[in-house]
Design a protein around this motif. Structure first.
Motif, short mmCIF file in Angstrom:
data_model
loop_
_atom_site.label_atom_id
_atom_site.label_comp_id
_atom_site.label_asym_id
_atom_site.label_seq_id
_atom_site.Cartn_x
_atom_site.Cartn_y
_atom_site.Cartn_z
N THR A 1 -21.94 -14.07 -47.03
CA THR A 1 -23.22 -13.38 -47.21
C THR A 1 -23.79 -12.82 -45.92
N ALA A 2 -23.35 -13.31 -44.76
CA ALA A 2 -24.00 -12.89 -43.51
C ALA A 2 -23.00 -12.72 -42.38
N ALA A 3 -23.04 -11.55 -41.77
CA ALA A 3 -22.36 -11.28 -40.50
C ALA A 3 -23.23 -10.21 -39.84
N TYR A 4 -24.06 -10.63 -38.89
CA TYR A 4 -25.10 -9.72 -38.42
C TYR A 4 -25.22 -9.65 -36.91
N GLY A 5 -25.75 -8.51 -36.47
CA GLY A 5 -26.30 -8.34 -35.14
C GLY A 5 -27.80 -8.18 -35.29
N GLN A 6 -28.56 -8.79 -34.41
CA GLN A 6 -30.01 -8.86 -34.60
C GLN A 6 -30.75 -8.78 -33.28
N VAL A 7 -31.83 -8.02 -33.27
CA VAL A 7 -32.76 -7.98 -32.14
C VAL A 7 -33.99 -8.75 -32.57
N SER A 8 -34.34 -9.80 -31.83
CA SER A 8 -35.47 -10.66 -32.20
C SER A 8 -36.47 -10.77 -31.07
N LEU A 9 -37.75 -10.83 -31.45
CA LEU A 9 -38.85 -11.05 -30.52
C LEU A 9 -39.54 -12.33 -30.97
N LEU A 10 -39.35 -13.39 -30.21
CA LEU A 10 -39.79 -14.71 -30.63
C LEU A 10 -41.14 -15.08 -30.04
N SER A 11 -41.98 -15.69 -30.87
CA SER A 11 -43.25 -16.24 -30.40
C SER A 11 -43.01 -17.65 -29.87
N ALA A 12 -44.09 -18.30 -29.48
CA ALA A 12 -43.99 -19.68 -29.00
C ALA A 12 -43.84 -20.67 -30.15
N VAL A 13 -44.04 -20.22 -31.39
CA VAL A 13 -43.92 -21.08 -32.56
C VAL A 13 -42.56 -20.86 -33.20
N ALA A 14 -41.78 -21.91 -33.33
CA ALA A 14 -40.43 -21.78 -33.90
C ALA A 14 -40.49 -21.15 -35.28
N GLY A 15 -39.67 -20.13 -35.49
CA GLY A 15 -39.58 -19.47 -36.78
C GLY A 15 -40.55 -18.34 -36.98
N THR A 16 -41.50 -18.16 -36.04
CA THR A 16 -42.43 -17.03 -36.10
C THR A 16 -41.93 -15.98 -35.13
N GLU A 17 -41.44 -14.86 -35.68
CA GLU A 17 -40.74 -13.87 -34.86
C GLU A 17 -40.69 -12.53 -35.57
N LEU A 18 -40.49 -11.49 -34.78
CA LEU A 18 -40.26 -10.15 -35.29
C LEU A 18 -38.81 -9.77 -35.02
N GLY A 19 -38.30 -8.81 -35.78
CA GLY A 19 -36.96 -8.37 -35.45
C GLY A 19 -36.39 -7.34 -36.39
N VAL A 20 -35.20 -6.89 -36.02
CA VAL A 20 -34.40 -5.99 -36.83
C VAL A 20 -33.00 -6.58 -36.92
N GLN A 21 -32.54 -6.75 -38.14
CA GLN A 21 -31.22 -7.33 -38.39
C GLN A 21 -30.34 -6.33 -39.12
N VAL A 22 -29.09 -6.19 -38.68
CA VAL A 22 -28.11 -5.37 -39.40
C VAL A 22 -27.01 -6.31 -39.90
N ASN A 23 -26.93 -6.44 -41.22
CA ASN A 23 -25.98 -7.35 -41.86
C ASN A 23 -24.81 -6.54 -42.40
N ALA A 24 -23.63 -6.77 -41.84
CA ALA A 24 -22.45 -6.00 -42.23
C ALA A 24 -21.95 -6.35 -43.62
N VAL A 25 -22.29 -7.53 -44.14
CA VAL A 25 -21.85 -7.92 -45.48
C VAL A 25 -22.64 -7.17 -46.55
N SER A 26 -23.96 -7.18 -46.43
CA SER A 26 -24.80 -6.50 -47.41
C SER A 26 -24.96 -5.02 -47.13
N GLY A 27 -24.64 -4.59 -45.90
CA GLY A 27 -24.83 -3.20 -45.52
C GLY A 27 -26.29 -2.82 -45.43
N VAL A 28 -27.11 -3.77 -45.01
CA VAL A 28 -28.56 -3.58 -45.00
C VAL A 28 -29.12 -3.73 -43.60
#
Length: 208
Positions: free
Chosen positions: A73-100
Motif C-alpha cells: 500500500t505504501a512506497a513514498y517520498g515525502q517532504v514534511s514540516l514537523l511541529s514540536a508536537v509528535a504527529g502534528t505536521e504539514l507535508g506533501v507525500q507522493v505514493n508510488a503504489v496509489s499514484g497519488v
C-alpha cells in the motif's frame, strides 16, 4: 529563528551538509547531485534542526519518488514540516503504489481532510508549502517557477507560533523491493546557461 525559506541546498557537491541536515537518520547520501534517501520497510530521512519558522515564508523541493517495487500500500517520498508536537505536521507525500500526491496537515499522524490528486511526474515535479496572511497553500510546479495551487487551509495556530519547525525529506515502504527516493533543489533552482557560458556553448557547437 530563521524563516524556512532560508534553508537552501542544491545537493550539487555530492557531500551531505552535516550542519544543515544535522538530525538526519537511517540510510541517506548525496549522489549524482541529489539527496538520496533509502526507501525500505524502515525509516530514513534528511532532517534539519528543529530551528525554522514557516510563518510568512515557504519551502519548495524537487521530488523523485521511489518505484512501487511490489509494496502493498505504501512506497513514498515525502517532504514534511514537523511541529514540536509528535504527529502534528504539514507535508506533501507522493505514493508510488496509489499514484497519488497528498497535501496533508496531520494531527496525530493523520489528516482525514487531506487533498489528493493523481500524481503527474512532470506537472508535479516541484512541491511547495507556503504561509502568508493566515493561509497555508500547497502548490505544484513542473519547473519551480509557474505554480498551481492544490490546497488552501486556514493557518493552524502552531504554524504562526512555532519557531522550531523541522524539515524532513523522507522515504518509506511497507514491503517490496528496497530502493530509494531522491530530492533536489531545496528553495533553489538549477542554474541555466546564460551570458558567457551560453555563448561559449553556442560557439562550441557551431565549430563542428
Amino acid at each position: 529563528m530563521p524563516a524556512i525559506g532560508t534553508l537552501v541546498d542544491s545537493f550539487d557537491d555530492n557531500a551531505v551538509d552535516a550542519v544543515l541536515w544535522v538530525d538526519s537518520y537511517g540510510t541517506y547520501s548525496e549522489t549524482g547531485g541529489r539527496a538520496r534517501v533509502a526507501c525500505t520497510d524502515g525509516y530514513s530521512a534528511y532532517a534539519s534542526a528543529a530551528a525554522y519558522t514557516l510563518a510568512g515564508s515557504s519551502i519548495y523541493v524537487r521530488v523523485y519518488p521511489p518505484a512501487a517495487g511490489g509494496a502493498a500500500t505504501a512506497a513514498y517520498g515525502q517532504v514534511s514540516l514537523l511541529s514540536a508536537v509528535a504527529g502534528t505536521e504539514l507535508g506533501v507525500q507522493v505514493n508510488a503504489v496509489s499514484g497519488v500526491l497528498r497535501c496533508q496537515s496531520n494531527v496525530g499522524y493523520w489528516d482525514a481532510a487531506a487533498v489528493e490528486v493523481a500524481y503527474d511526474p512532470v506537472a508535479h515535479a516541484y512541491v511547495r508549502v507556503s504561509e502568508a496572511a493566515g493561509s497555508l497553500v500547497w502548490a505544484t510546479s513542473p519547473d519551480g517557477s509557474v505554480w498551481t495551487t492544490r490546497r488552501t487551509l486556514a493557518t493552524p495556530g502552531w504554524v504562526t507560533s512555532s519557531t522550531t519547525v523541522q524539515v524532513r525529506l523522507e522515504a518509506h515502504r511497507d514491503s517490496g523491493t528496497a530502493d530509494y527516493a531522491e530530492f533536489d533543489n531545496v528553495n533553489t533552482l538549477p542554474a541555466s546557461p546564460s551570458g558567457y557560458a551560453a555563448r561559449k556553448a553556442g560557439l562550441f557547437l557551431g565549430f563542428f
